[in-house]
Design a protein around this motif. Sequence first.
Motif, PDB file in Angstrom:
ATOM      1  N   ALA A  90       0.837  -1.200   0.000  1.00  0.00           N
ATOM      2  CA  ALA A  90       0.000   0.000   0.000  1.00  0.00           C
ATOM      3  C   ALA A  90       0.869   1.246   0.000  1.00  0.00           C
ATOM      4  O   ALA A  90       1.981   1.261   0.524  1.00  0.00           O
ATOM      5  CB  ALA A  90      -0.905  -0.005   1.218  1.00  0.00           C
ATOM      6  N   ALA A 124      -0.596   2.286  -6.496  1.00  0.00           N
ATOM      7  CA  ALA A 124      -0.677   1.650  -5.183  1.00  0.00           C
ATOM      8  C   ALA A 124      -1.755   2.337  -4.357  1.00  0.00           C
ATOM      9  O   ALA A 124      -1.823   3.562  -4.282  1.00  0.00           O
ATOM     10  CB  ALA A 124       0.676   1.730  -4.466  1.00  0.00           C
ATOM     11  N   ALA A 125      -2.636   1.570  -3.730  1.00  0.00           N
ATOM     12  CA  ALA A 125      -3.763   2.125  -2.978  1.00  0.00           C
ATOM     13  C   ALA A 125      -3.297   2.878  -1.741  1.00  0.00           C
ATOM     14  O   ALA A 125      -2.288   2.535  -1.125  1.00  0.00           O
ATOM     15  CB  ALA A 125      -4.717   1.010  -2.581  1.00  0.00           C
ATOM     16  N   TYR A 126      -4.053   3.920  -1.374  1.00  0.00           N
ATOM     17  CA  TYR A 126      -3.788   4.684  -0.148  1.00  0.00           C
ATOM     18  C   TYR A 126      -4.824   4.282   0.886  1.00  0.00           C
ATOM     19  O   TYR A 126      -6.024   4.456   0.672  1.00  0.00           O
ATOM     20  CB  TYR A 126      -3.867   6.181  -0.428  1.00  0.00           C
ATOM     21  N   ALA A 127      -4.369   3.731   2.012  1.00  0.00           N
ATOM     22  CA  ALA A 127      -5.298   3.152   2.989  1.00  0.00           C
ATOM     23  C   ALA A 127      -4.933   3.550   4.409  1.00  0.00           C
ATOM     24  O   ALA A 127      -4.916   2.727   5.321  1.00  0.00           O
ATOM     25  CB  ALA A 127      -5.317   1.627   2.853  1.00  0.00           C
ATOM     26  N   SER A 149      -8.576   3.408   5.804  1.00  0.00           N
ATOM     27  CA  SER A 149      -8.121   2.022   5.957  1.00  0.00           C
ATOM     28  C   SER A 149      -9.225   1.036   5.582  1.00  0.00           C
ATOM     29  O   SER A 149      -8.948  -0.072   5.125  1.00  0.00           O
ATOM     30  CB  SER A 149      -7.647   1.769   7.391  1.00  0.00           C
ATOM     31  N   PRO A 152     -10.091   2.244   1.053  1.00  0.00           N
ATOM     32  CA  PRO A 152      -8.859   2.742   0.423  1.00  0.00           C
ATOM     33  C   PRO A 152      -9.133   3.546  -0.845  1.00  0.00           C
ATOM     34  O   PRO A 152     -10.104   3.299  -1.566  1.00  0.00           O
ATOM     35  CB  PRO A 152      -8.090   1.453   0.090  1.00  0.00           C
TER      36      PRO A 152
END
Length: 332
Positions: A90, A124-127, A149, A152
């Motif tokens: 992530a 890329a995911a932001y979580a 979280s 995401p």
Amino acid sequence: MPVPEQSVADQPEPPHGKRTRTIVLVVVAVVAALAIAAAGVGIWWFTSHRGAAPASDGVVATHAGKDAGKASAKDGAGAEKEGGKERKAACVAVPDAELGSVDRSGENLIGAFTFTSNCEDGDAAYAAKDVQVTVKDGDVVAAAVFDFSKHPIAFQDGEAIVKLAFNASQHWRPSSQIDADDAEVVVQGRQTPQSQPAAGAAGALGGADIAKNSAERYAQTALQWQTSHDSSKASDFYSTYTTQLSSKKFGMQVEGKTWGYADIYRQFLTCKSKHPNALLVWSGDWPTYTKTNTGDYYVILSGEPFDTTEAANGWCSANGYTSNDCLPVDLQ
């Protein structure tokens, strides 16, 4: 005298039983010698190969620590091996954001934000948790703490459009009066939410309240901005009637609480969501209040025009208000 030597042929043959035992002893000795030699070879092989894992398909597997197989992260993004396949890590770098548009759902301000990744791997995911999103249009007009979280931000080609909801405690200007083109958005990680996240609205993610002292300060500024903004429209009611829906001042104890700036502005937003023409005025700016020494109140007006007080009272009744909550007024 010396014993004379005898040739082998002359030596007497041992009895049959004794001869058999001799052969057995010789065989046992040979077997024992072979066993000792084999054991020695085994010990040498084991000690020389200790620490090596068994080979499989011609590849020697070596011992790896728990972090082996992970690619190094750059700018908050990385990758790791899982089951022989590469899995993206992530993104942990706080993204940038712009406000694309604003709308309203009930008392909620709905913002459509374009987030831009700050990771080397833009997809890329932001979580992250506890991320504060603040919107400024000159002054701060909205702010809340969001938990990504569980929801995401999924980027595509480094960008993602995400809808966020700010309830009436989390924004300080009506949606129709925010200029999205001029607005500035600030995204901050590791902030401290002051409540549980509010429910979402209109497909937008809800957030938690920011620090109370900050919300109070933003609301005080918003009250000043709103009374100035609405002054021109309010002047129409010098010569005609409208209806007053509320009058409050800071520190006033009524309706079971002590009113702060945030409480007063929230009540205005609630009225605005029900009555789109609602206005906020400072009573000290208008003769009808200064003549009665009530010039220090924030007054909410419905903004609806009426030719007579009877028509104004009829509107109050039709909208479910009592005479204590709604009354005809002109500002002259």
